[in-house]
Design an enzyme around this catalytic site. Structure first.
Site, PDB file in Angstrom:
ATOM      1  N   GLU A 363      51.704  50.360  37.653  1.00 15.17           N
ATOM      2  CA  GLU A 363      50.353  49.752  38.251  1.00 15.17           C
ATOM      3  C   GLU A 363      49.792  48.981  36.763  1.00 15.17           C
ATOM      4  O   GLU A 363      48.508  49.101  36.905  1.00 15.17           O
ATOM      5  CB  GLU A 363      49.488  50.418  39.032  1.00 15.17           C
ATOM      6  CG  GLU A 363      50.513  50.709  40.297  1.00 15.17           C
ATOM      7  CD  GLU A 363      49.659  51.175  41.713  1.00 15.17           C
ATOM      8  OE1 GLU A 363      48.562  50.576  41.846  1.00 15.17           O
ATOM      9  OE2 GLU A 363      50.539  51.780  42.512  1.00 15.17           O
TER      10      GLU A 363
HETATM   11  N1  CAA Z   1      41.321  39.636  41.218  1.00 20.89           N
HETATM   12  C1  CAA Z   1      41.404  38.262  41.386  1.00 20.89           C
HETATM   13  N2  CAA Z   1      42.029  37.303  40.681  1.00 20.89           N
HETATM   14  C2  CAA Z   1      42.692  37.955  39.479  1.00 20.89           C
HETATM   15  C3  CAA Z   1      42.396  39.109  39.059  1.00 20.89           C
HETATM   16  C4  CAA Z   1      41.809  39.796  39.856  1.00 20.89           C
HETATM   17  N3  CAA Z   1      41.751  41.149  39.475  1.00 20.89           N
HETATM   18  N4  CAA Z   1      42.959  39.016  37.981  1.00 20.89           N
HETATM   19  C5  CAA Z   1      43.679  37.916  37.558  1.00 20.89           C
HETATM   20  N5  CAA Z   1      43.340  37.137  38.511  1.00 20.89           N
HETATM   21  C6  CAA Z   1      43.577  35.757  38.661  1.00 20.89           C
HETATM   22  C7  CAA Z   1      42.728  34.789  37.657  1.00 20.89           C
HETATM   23  O1  CAA Z   1      41.417  34.414  37.889  1.00 20.89           O
HETATM   24  C8  CAA Z   1      43.488  33.604  37.347  1.00 20.89           C
HETATM   25  O2  CAA Z   1      43.449  32.923  38.369  1.00 20.89           O
HETATM   26  P1  CAA Z   1      42.860  31.159  38.239  1.00 20.89           P
HETATM   27  O3  CAA Z   1      43.917  30.452  37.418  1.00 20.89           O
HETATM   28  O4  CAA Z   1      43.066  30.636  39.518  1.00 20.89           O
HETATM   29  O5  CAA Z   1      41.668  31.465  37.576  1.00 20.89           O
HETATM   30  C9  CAA Z   1      45.287  34.254  37.554  1.00 20.89           C
HETATM   31  O6  CAA Z   1      45.083  35.303  38.496  1.00 20.89           O
HETATM   32  C10 CAA Z   1      45.874  34.570  36.264  1.00 20.89           C
HETATM   33  O7  CAA Z   1      45.030  35.358  35.484  1.00 20.89           O
HETATM   34  P2  CAA Z   1      45.362  35.759  34.104  1.00 20.89           P
HETATM   35  O8  CAA Z   1      45.360  34.306  33.488  1.00 20.89           O
HETATM   36  O9  CAA Z   1      44.619  36.859  33.589  1.00 20.89           O
HETATM   37  O10 CAA Z   1      46.780  36.374  34.041  1.00 20.89           O
HETATM   38  P3  CAA Z   1      47.722  36.896  33.038  1.00 20.89           P
HETATM   39  O11 CAA Z   1      49.256  36.120  33.204  1.00 20.89           O
HETATM   40  O12 CAA Z   1      47.216  36.735  31.625  1.00 20.89           O
HETATM   41  O13 CAA Z   1      48.182  38.234  33.435  1.00 20.89           O
HETATM   42  C11 CAA Z   1      47.614  40.509  33.595  1.00 20.89           C
HETATM   43  C12 CAA Z   1      46.901  39.028  33.610  1.00 20.89           C
HETATM   44  C13 CAA Z   1      46.221  41.288  33.739  1.00 20.89           C
HETATM   45  C14 CAA Z   1      48.162  41.080  32.334  1.00 20.89           C
HETATM   46  C15 CAA Z   1      48.446  40.731  34.809  1.00 20.89           C
HETATM   47  O14 CAA Z   1      49.759  40.067  34.538  1.00 20.89           O
HETATM   48  C16 CAA Z   1      48.910  42.209  35.250  1.00 20.89           C
HETATM   49  O15 CAA Z   1      48.098  42.931  35.904  1.00 20.89           O
HETATM   50  N6  CAA Z   1      49.943  42.549  34.870  1.00 20.89           N
HETATM   51  C17 CAA Z   1      50.497  43.967  35.163  1.00 20.89           C
HETATM   52  C18 CAA Z   1      51.239  43.956  36.527  1.00 20.89           C
HETATM   53  C19 CAA Z   1      51.238  45.420  36.736  1.00 20.89           C
HETATM   54  O16 CAA Z   1      50.271  46.081  37.141  1.00 20.89           O
HETATM   55  N7  CAA Z   1      52.664  45.719  37.111  1.00 20.89           N
HETATM   56  C20 CAA Z   1      52.822  47.046  37.905  1.00 20.89           C
HETATM   57  C21 CAA Z   1      53.913  46.783  39.067  1.00 20.89           C
HETATM   58  S1  CAA Z   1      53.364  47.512  40.587  1.00 20.89           S
HETATM   59  C22 CAA Z   1      53.711  49.065  40.438  1.00 20.89           C
HETATM   60  O17 CAA Z   1      53.803  49.550  39.740  1.00 20.89           O
HETATM   61  C23 CAA Z   1      53.709  49.577  41.916  1.00 20.89           C
HETATM   62  C24 CAA Z   1      54.394  50.831  41.991  1.00 20.89           C
HETATM   63  O18 CAA Z   1      55.465  51.042  42.304  1.00 20.89           O
HETATM   64  C25 CAA Z   1      53.691  52.163  41.836  1.00 20.89           C
END
Ligand code: CAA
Length: 380
Positions: A363
């Protein structure tokens, strides 16, 4: 500021504690060793309402708040983090995502069985090259009018083999980048959907982690959650709450290890006295407990933010970042306090140390939490 819990919250915490001690503790070492999924225990957790804690009673859930959920998560995680990751994914990612963004038909169709644990759900975002960089989805969902054709591979999926429904995030229009991503409900048994081999893991070995393969899977349009292109926002919003669940898992692993180390230090003798009487050990316990209490406050604050309609992106990411570090640090110290006994399975702390590591990875890694935190601090 009111730091007291309600009667109901305390009752939930105590019920989770009793369940963990009576139902999860027996067999936890064997399940870890054999990578055996706690199927019977998960079924009982469903019956007790632990798998749909925050789901509205209208859809068969317990209708509880996030504070109750993190209290229960901590207790379950003290004993068996393999069971608590199933609980976390089902509650925070699958049920919460469906309840908040699904159509009425989707909610009626899936939520009551998910909330009671009759079926499990999986959240499928990670790919071989898109774990942290979640916008770089290679799995495609091509729009064919009434349906999508889904192709690709997902990795490290919790409940991969045991789930019945899968929320799959896939790219529909690469030209639109994250605005071209959708989330589709895929059911086990759909033609072309294969479950890959089970992962051999360092920790949370009782949980069921697989890769998933999609070969021209035909998914009806009514299985899309939200508007066209909502998939990435869905993933981000859902993960923001999921991080509070994993933070509480990390807290539970840490406090479970602390409790074992404290108890051991009061009976194990060295140099003529119980080892807790040596400052070398007493100071370790003092540090561990202080860090755990700080993590607990952060986890509860994030849960309170969510319950009170406040922004929890920042508090949730900070809670996960800090609690997962505390889980790693305190479990290492718990092993150290146990000495040679800490290195063998029957004392439980070596398993907790292995389990702790995943909380810094899934996550969103600790580095991802720092991205989320720093962006939140620097916006405007
Ligand atoms: N709420 C709403 N919208 C959001 C948001 C949030 N918390 N965070 C980002 N967004 C939106 C942004 O507003 C943007 O939208 P707009 O273009 O319309 O404004 C869009 O999402 C893209 O945002 P970013 O430019 O910030 O995106 P990024 O490519 O730079 O990535 C990141 C951001 C935080 C690094 C994201 O890629 C991320 O969270 N990565 C990690 C993913 C993750 O947690 N993976 C784990 C897999 S699930 C798992 O582990 C489950 C399991 O089995 C236990």
């Amino acid at each position: 500021m009111d730091f007291t819990f309600t009667e109901e919250q305390l009752m939930i915490r105590d019920a989770a504690r009793d369940f963990a001690r009576n139902e999860l503790l027996p067999g936890v070492i064997e399940r870890d060793e054999k990578q055996k999924f706690p199927a019977e225990q998960i079924r009982k957790m469903g019956e007790l309402g632990f798998l749909g804690m925050m789901v509205s009673p209208d859809y068969g859930g317990s209708g509880l708040d996030t504070v109750s959920y993190v209290l229960a998560m901590e207790e379950i995680s003290k004993i068996d983090a393999s069971a608590s990751v199933v609980m976390s994914v089902n509650n925070s990612l699958v049920c919460w995502g469906l309840e908040h963004y699904g159509t009425e038909e989707q909610k009626q169709k899936y939520l009551p069985r998910l909330a009671k644990g009759e079926i499990l759900g999986a959240f499928c975002l990670s790919e071989p090259e898109a774990g942290s960089d979640a916008t770089s989805q290679k799995t495609t969902a091509i729009d064919k009018g009434d349906y999508y054709i889904l192709n690709g591979t997902k990795n490290w999926i919790t409940n991969g083999g045991t789930a019945s429904i899968y929320l799959v995030i896939a790219q529909t229009d690469a030209g639109k980048k994250h605005h071209g991503i959708n989330v589709l409900i895929v059911e086990k048994g759909m033609e072309g959907f294969e479950i890959g081999p089970k992962e051999q893991k360092l920790g949370i070995r009782g949980s069921d982690t697989h890769s998933l393969i999609f070969n021209d899977v035909k998914v009806p349009k009514e299985n899309r959650i939200g508007e066209d292109g909502f998939g990435f926002k869905f993933a981000m919003k859902t993960l923001a709450g999921g991080r509070i669940g994993i933070a509480s898992q990390a807290l539970g692993i840490a406090s479970g290890a602390y409790e074992l180390a404290r108890a051991y230090s009061k009976v194990r003798k060295a140099f003529g006295t119980e080892i807790c009487n040596h400052q070398a050990i007493a100071f370790k316990l003092a540090d561990m407990y202080t860090q755990i209490e700080a993590a607990r406050h952060m986890v509860l604050k994030a849960a309170w933010d969510k319950d009170n309609g406040k922004d929890y992106d920042l508090s949730g990411a900070m809670a996960k970042l800090y609690a997962s570090q505390v889980a790693m640090d305190t479990t290492i110290e718990a092993v150290q306090i146990h000495g040679g006994n800490g290195y063998v399975k029957e004392y439980h702390v070596e398993r907790l140390m292995r389990d702790a590591k995943i909380t810094q990875i899934y996550e969103g890694t600790s580095e991802i939490q720092k991205i989320v935190i720093s962006r939140s601090l620097l916006k405007d």
